[in-house]
Write an enzyme that holds these catalytic residues in place. Structure first.
Site, short mmCIF file in Angstrom:
data_model
loop_
_atom_site.label_atom_id
_atom_site.label_comp_id
_atom_site.label_asym_id
_atom_site.label_seq_id
_atom_site.Cartn_x
_atom_site.Cartn_y
_atom_site.Cartn_z
N PHE A 168 7.82 -1.80 3.40
CA PHE A 168 8.60 -1.98 2.18
C PHE A 168 8.38 -3.34 1.51
O PHE A 168 9.12 -3.69 0.59
CB PHE A 168 10.10 -1.79 2.49
N GLY A 275 3.87 -2.42 -12.95
CA GLY A 275 2.48 -2.29 -12.53
C GLY A 275 2.43 -2.27 -11.02
O GLY A 275 3.42 -1.96 -10.37
N CYS A 278 1.27 0.77 -6.39
CA CYS A 278 2.02 1.84 -5.70
C CYS A 278 2.99 2.66 -6.54
O CYS A 278 3.05 3.87 -6.36
CB CYS A 278 2.74 1.24 -4.51
#
Ligand code: NAD
Ligand code: UGA
Length: 467
Positions: A168, A275, A278
Site C-alpha cells: 500500500f 497519475g 497504478c
C-alpha cells in the site's frame, strides 16, 4: 518462536521491490535478502557506489541502501541462484494493462507474473512460500498455484504455499509508509505460512495492524483500496469545474468538507488528475472484472472515475489555450513539474504528459523544469527529442529542458504548475515576472502557489477550482 525464514528472494527491483526489501532488510538484520531483476541496467544502478545514481528517488531510501547493501541486502540478475536458495520468494513485478488481445485496454497483462511463477517452479528447492506483492486481479493466486503445482510432476522435493501480501505504499512517502503502515494485509489458506510472514512484520509493526484474510479478499482489497482513493480525487476534481462557474472556491469547499470526520481529510486535494502507474490500470482492471461477471452497473460506476480524470486534464488544456487568446502557436510556455506527484522521479501516467502533448500539438514551445525528472525520461514520455534552448526562435514548436525555474521563464508567456513540488509554493514572483513576456499568465493546477504575490507582480492568475 524462532523464524524459519532466513533467506528471501524478491523478483522485481522496481518502485515496490527495491524500497520494500530495503526496509525489511533494515528492520530484520538476521534475514538475507536478494532482489533480482531481468533488467541488467536497473540492477547495475542499485549496485552503483554513487548513491545518487540509484534508479529510484525516494526520501530516506538512499540512507537505508547505504546501511544494508552488501550486508544483508543484495541486488542481482542471477535469478535462478537466488530463487533456489530462498525460503520465501516475493513476486514484485510489473502488472500493466494489456495492450493487445482479449481484454486489451482494461485487463491486466499477467505475462510477468506468469514468468515469475515459472521461474520459481523451475528453480525453487524444498518448501517455498511464494508471496504476491504485485497488485493482482482477484483469483490470480490460483493461476500461480496451478503453475507451481505443475512443476511438481515427477519430483517430490518441491512444495509451495502461496500468500497474498499487497503493498500500500505511495511514492514519495514509500519509506515512511513501509516503516509505519496503516495496516499489513496478508491473505492465505495455510496458517503456518501466514505466521512465517507475520513474524517478519512483527519485527517493527504492531500486531493489531496486521490483518489476515483469505487469499481472494486480500487480492481484491488492494484493488478496492486504490479505486476508493482515485474515486475521491475524481470527485473533488469534478467539483473544481462547478466552483469555477459558480464563484465557490474549491480550496474552501475542500477544507469545509474535510472537517467532517466521516469524510476525512485525505485525498481531497484538487489537481490536474491522478497519475501514477497504478490508479488507472487498477480501476480499469476492476471494470474488466465486473464486466466479466456481468456486473455492468458496477463497472460503469467505476469507469466514470477514469473518465472524469481524462476530462480534467483535457479541460485544463482548453482553459489555458482560451486564456492565451485562443492560440498558443509561437508562444513559450513554462511547465513546472513533470513527475506525477511531488517527491518522486516517476512520470508514469503523469498528467504532465497529456497536457504537454496537447499543448505541443497547438504549436507552442515548452520549457520543462522538474527537480527530479531527467531530460531523457521526458523525451521518452513525449516521444519527441529535446530541441535546442532558444529565446527568440519561438516559431519552432518543440520543447526544451530547463535547469531551474528562472531559466525556464525567460521570455515565457505562461507558467503551468503541474506537480506540487515544495519549491513552487514560495517562488520569487518579482524575479519571475521580470523574465516573462507580457501579458504573463500563471496556471496553478495544484492550487499551491502564492497567487497574491504573483498578482502583485503583474501576473494574471488562473487557479484550479476558483473563479
Ligand atoms: P516496476 O516496473 O517499477 O518494477 C517491476 C520490475 O520487475 C521491473 O524492474 C522488471 O524488469 C521486473 N521484472 C518483470 N518480470 C520479471 C521477471 N520475470 N524476473 C525478474 N524481474 C522481472 O513496477 P512497480 O512500480 O515496482 O510495481 C510492481 C507491482 O507493485 C505492480 O503490480 C504495481 O501495481 C504494484 N504496486 C506499485 C506501487 C507503486 O507505488 N509503484 C505501490 C503498490 C503496489
Ligand atoms: C497510490 C496509493 O496511494 C497507494 O496506497 C498504492 O499503494 C499505490 O497507489 C499503488 O498501488 O501503486 P501513488 O500512486 O504512489 O500511491 O500516489 P498517491 O499519493 O496515491 O497519488 C496518486 C495520484 O493522485 C497523484 O497523481 C496525486 O497527485 C493525485 N492526488 C492524490 C491528487 O490529485 N489529490 C489528492 O488529494 C491525492
Amino acid at each position: 518462536m524462532t523464524n524459519k525464514i532466513k533467506n528471501i528472494c524478491c523478483i522485481g527491483a522496481g518502485y515496490v521491490g527495491g524500497p520494500t526489501m530495503a526496509v525489511i532488510a533494515d528492520q530484520c538484520p538476521e534475514l538475507k535478502i536478494n532482489v533480482v531483476d531481468i533488467n541488467i541496467k536497473r540492477i547495475e544502478e542499485w549496485n552503483d557506489p554513487v548513491i545518487d545514481n540509484l534508479p529510484i528517488f525516494e526520501p530516506g531510501l538512499s540512507e537505508i541502501i547505504e546501511r544494508c547493501r552488501n550486508k544483508n541486502l543484495f541486488f542481482s540478475t542471477d535469478i535462478a541462484k537466488h530463487i533456489s536458495e530462498a525460503d520465501m520468494v516475493f513476486i514484485s513485478v510489473n502488472t500493466p494493462t494489456k495492450t493487445q488481445g482479449i481484454g486489451a485496454g482494461k485487463a491486466i497483462d499477467l505475462k510477468w507474473v506468469e514468468s515469475s511463477a515459472r521461474q520459481i517452479a523451475k528453480y525453487a528447492k524444498g518448501f517455498t512460500i511464494v508471496v504476491e506483492k504485485s497488485t493482482l486481479p482477484v483469483r490470480t493466486a490460483q493461476t500461480i498455484k496451478n503453475i507451481l503445482e505443475s512443476s511438481n510432476k515427477g519430483s517430490e522435493d518441491k512444495k509451495f504455499s502461496v500468500l497474498s501480501n499487497p503493498e500500500f505504499l505511495a511514492e514519495g512517502t514509500a519509506i515512511s509508509d513501509l516503516k509505519n503502515p496503516d495496516r499489513v494485509l496478508i491473505g492465505g489458506d495455510d496458517k503456518n505460512s501466514i505466521n512465517e510472514l507475520v513474524r517478519i512484520y512483527l519485527n517493527w509493526i504492531n500486531e493489531e495492524k496486521i490483518i489476515t484474510t483469505n487469499l481472494w479478499s486480500s487480492e481484491l482489497s488492494k484493488l478496492i483500496s486504490n479505486a476508493f482513493l482515485a474515486q475521491r480525487v475524481s470527485s473533488i476534481n469534478s467539483i473544481t469545474a462547478l466552483c469555477e462557474t459558480t464563484g465557490a472556491d474549491i480550496k474552501e469547499v475542500s477544507e469545509a468538507i474535510k472537517t467532517d470526520q466521516r469524510i476525512g481529510k485525505y485525498f481531497l486535494e484538487p489537481g490536474p488528475g491522478f497519475g501514477g502507474s497504478c490508479f488507472k490500470k487498477d480501476i480499469l482492471n476492476l471494470v474488466y472484472i465486473c464486466d466479466h461477471y456481468g456486473l455492468f452497473e458496477v463497472s460503469s460506476y467505476w469507469q466514470k472515475v477514469v473518465d472524469i480524470n481524462d476530462w480534467q486534464s483535457k479541460r485544463i488544456q482548453n482553459i489555458i489555450i482560451s486564456k492565451l487568446f485562443g492560440t498558443i502557436s509561437g508562444k513559450k510556455i513554462s511547465i513546472f513539474g513533470f513527475a506525477f506527484k511531488a517527491n518522486t522521479n516517476d512520470t508514469r501516467e503523469s498528467p504532465a504528459i497529456k497536457i504537454c502533448k496537447g499543448l505541443l500539438e497547438e504549436g507552442c514551445r515548452l520549457s520543462i523544469y522538474d527537480p527530479k525528472v531527467n531530460q531523457k525520461q521526458i523525451e521518452i514520455d513525449l516521444g519527441i527529442p529535446v530541441s535546442i534552448p532558444s529565446v527568440n526562435n519561438l516559431n519552432i514548436s518543440g520543447w526544451e529542458y530547463s535547469q531551474s525555474v528562472i531559466d525556464s521563464t525567460k521570455n515565457s508567456d505562461a507558467i503551468i504548475v503541474i506537480t506540487e513540488w515544495n519549491e513552487f509554493k514560495d517562488l520569487n514572483w518579482k524575479l519571475i515576472s521580470r523574465e516573462m513576456r507580457s501579458p504573463a499568465w500563471l496556471f496553478d493546477t495544484r492550487s499551491i502557489c502564492n497567487i497574491k504575490e504573483a498578482k502583485k507582480n503583474g501576473i494574471n492568475v488562473w487557479r484550479i477550482g476558483a473563479e
